[in-house]
Design a protein around this motif. Structure first.
Motif, PDB file in Angstrom:
ATOM      1  N   ARG A   1      36.756  33.725  30.099  1.00 46.27           N
ATOM      2  CA  ARG A   1      35.180  34.809  29.850  1.00 46.27           C
ATOM      3  C   ARG A   1      36.358  35.359  31.719  1.00 46.27           C
ATOM      4  O   ARG A   1      35.636  35.886  32.039  1.00 46.27           O
ATOM      5  CB  ARG A   1      33.970  34.098  30.142  1.00 46.27           C
TER       6      ARG A   1
ATOM      7  N   GLN B   1      40.926  40.981  34.141  1.00 39.84           N
ATOM      8  CA  GLN B   1      41.157  41.642  32.769  1.00 39.84           C
ATOM      9  C   GLN B   1      40.391  43.463  32.978  1.00 39.84           C
ATOM     10  O   GLN B   1      41.347  44.140  33.655  1.00 39.84           O
ATOM     11  CB  GLN B   1      41.323  41.619  31.549  1.00 39.84           C
ATOM     12  N   GLY B   2      39.334  43.535  33.181  1.00 43.41           N
ATOM     13  CA  GLY B   2      38.781  44.548  33.418  1.00 43.41           C
ATOM     14  C   GLY B   2      38.416  44.927  34.878  1.00 43.41           C
ATOM     15  O   GLY B   2      38.730  46.166  34.784  1.00 43.41           O
ATOM     16  N   SER B   3      38.678  44.021  35.933  1.00 46.77           N
ATOM     17  CA  SER B   3      38.943  44.109  37.242  1.00 46.77           C
ATOM     18  C   SER B   3      40.194  45.157  37.218  1.00 46.77           C
ATOM     19  O   SER B   3      40.000  46.275  37.913  1.00 46.77           O
ATOM     20  CB  SER B   3      38.584  42.870  38.396  1.00 46.77           C
ATOM     21  N   ARG B   4      40.862  44.541  36.435  1.00 49.23           N
ATOM     22  CA  ARG B   4      42.420  45.309  36.803  1.00 49.23           C
ATOM     23  C   ARG B   4      41.964  46.642  36.307  1.00 49.23           C
ATOM     24  O   ARG B   4      42.663  47.834  36.911  1.00 49.23           O
ATOM     25  CB  ARG B   4      43.727  44.350  35.873  1.00 49.23           C
ATOM     26  N   ARG B   5      41.702  46.822  35.305  1.00 47.85           N
ATOM     27  CA  ARG B   5      41.332  48.044  34.350  1.00 47.85           C
ATOM     28  C   ARG B   5      40.369  48.838  35.313  1.00 47.85           C
ATOM     29  O   ARG B   5      41.328  50.069  35.367  1.00 47.85           O
ATOM     30  CB  ARG B   5      40.887  48.754  33.002  1.00 47.85           C
ATOM     31  N   ALA B   6      39.607  48.677  35.763  1.00 47.66           N
ATOM     32  CA  ALA B   6      38.450  49.756  36.381  1.00 47.66           C
ATOM     33  C   ALA B   6      39.529  50.345  38.000  1.00 47.66           C
ATOM     34  O   ALA B   6      39.123  51.430  38.069  1.00 47.66           O
ATOM     35  CB  ALA B   6      37.631  49.058  36.554  1.00 47.66           C
TER      36      ALA B   6
ATOM     37  N   ALA C   1      39.340  37.336  30.898  1.00 55.59           N
ATOM     38  CA  ALA C   1      38.289  38.976  30.989  1.00 55.59           C
ATOM     39  C   ALA C   1      37.779  39.456  31.933  1.00 55.59           C
ATOM     40  O   ALA C   1      38.540  40.769  32.622  1.00 55.59           O
ATOM     41  CB  ALA C   1      37.671  38.494  29.482  1.00 55.59           C
ATOM     42  N   PHE C   2      37.432  39.056  32.738  1.00 55.43           N
ATOM     43  CA  PHE C   2      36.724  39.287  34.351  1.00 55.43           C
ATOM     44  C   PHE C   2      37.601  39.984  35.331  1.00 55.43           C
ATOM     45  O   PHE C   2      38.017  41.339  34.943  1.00 55.43           O
ATOM     46  CB  PHE C   2      35.746  38.551  34.416  1.00 55.43           C
TER      47      PHE C   2
ATOM     48  N   HIS D   1      36.527  48.624  42.345  1.00 55.48           N
ATOM     49  CA  HIS D   1      36.496  47.726  42.927  1.00 55.48           C
ATOM     50  C   HIS D   1      35.660  47.565  43.835  1.00 55.48           C
ATOM     51  O   HIS D   1      34.423  47.475  44.504  1.00 55.48           O
ATOM     52  CB  HIS D   1      36.949  47.073  42.682  1.00 55.48           C
TER      53      HIS D   1
ATOM     54  N   THR E   1      31.264  39.134  41.251  1.00 49.79           N
ATOM     55  CA  THR E   1      30.351  38.162  40.241  1.00 49.79           C
ATOM     56  C   THR E   1      29.383  38.794  39.633  1.00 49.79           C
ATOM     57  O   THR E   1      28.980  38.423  38.886  1.00 49.79           O
ATOM     58  CB  THR E   1      31.147  36.990  39.791  1.00 49.79           C
TER      59      THR E   1
END
Length: 106
Positions: free
Chosen positions: A68, A74-79, A71-72, A84, A36
C-alpha cells in the motif's frame, strides 16, 4: 613527508553531516504525515497507530502495508511535484480540514 590528517576537523565535518541527515529525516517524516492526511488525526491516535505498527509481528500484514505504501509513492510520482505541492497548500489554507471535510465544502 606526508601532511598529518586533521582528525578533529574530519570528525566535526562528519558530525555536521550526521546532524543534517537527521534533520532532513525528521522533515521528511513530517511531510509524509501531512501527505497521507494523518496530520488531521489526534496526535495520541497517530502515535497509537504507529506504535501498533511497530509492535506488529505478522509478516502478511506488514507486506500489505508495504504494498500500500509503495502504491502511495507510485501515485505521488505520477501526479507530479506541482500537484503534490498544490494539495499541501490547499490543506494549509483551509485550516487543516480533513480531505472529507474539504470535499463536503466543495
Amino acid at each position: 613527508m606526508r601532511k598529518p590528517r586533521d582528525y578533529d576537523s574530519e570528525l566535526k565535518a562528519l558530525g555536521d553531516k550526521a546532524k543534517q541527515l537527521k534533520e532532513r529525516r525528521v522533515q521528511q517524516l513530517g511531510e509524509l504525515v501531512a501527505a497521507t492526511g494523518a496530520d488531521a488525526m489526534p496526535i495520541e491516535q497517530l502515535a497509537g497507530a504507529l506504535l501498533g505498527a511497530v509492535d506488529t509481528t505478522d509478516s502478511a500484514t506488514k507486506e500489505g502495508w508495504r504494498k500500500r505504501g509503495a502504491a502511495f509513492f507510485q501515485g505521488s510520482r505520477r501526479a507530479g511535484s506541482g500537484a503534490h505541492q498544490d494539495a499541501r497548500g490547499a490543506q494549509a489554507s483551509d485550516g487543516g480540514a480533513s480531505p472529507a471535510e474539504r470535499q463536503d465544502r466543495a
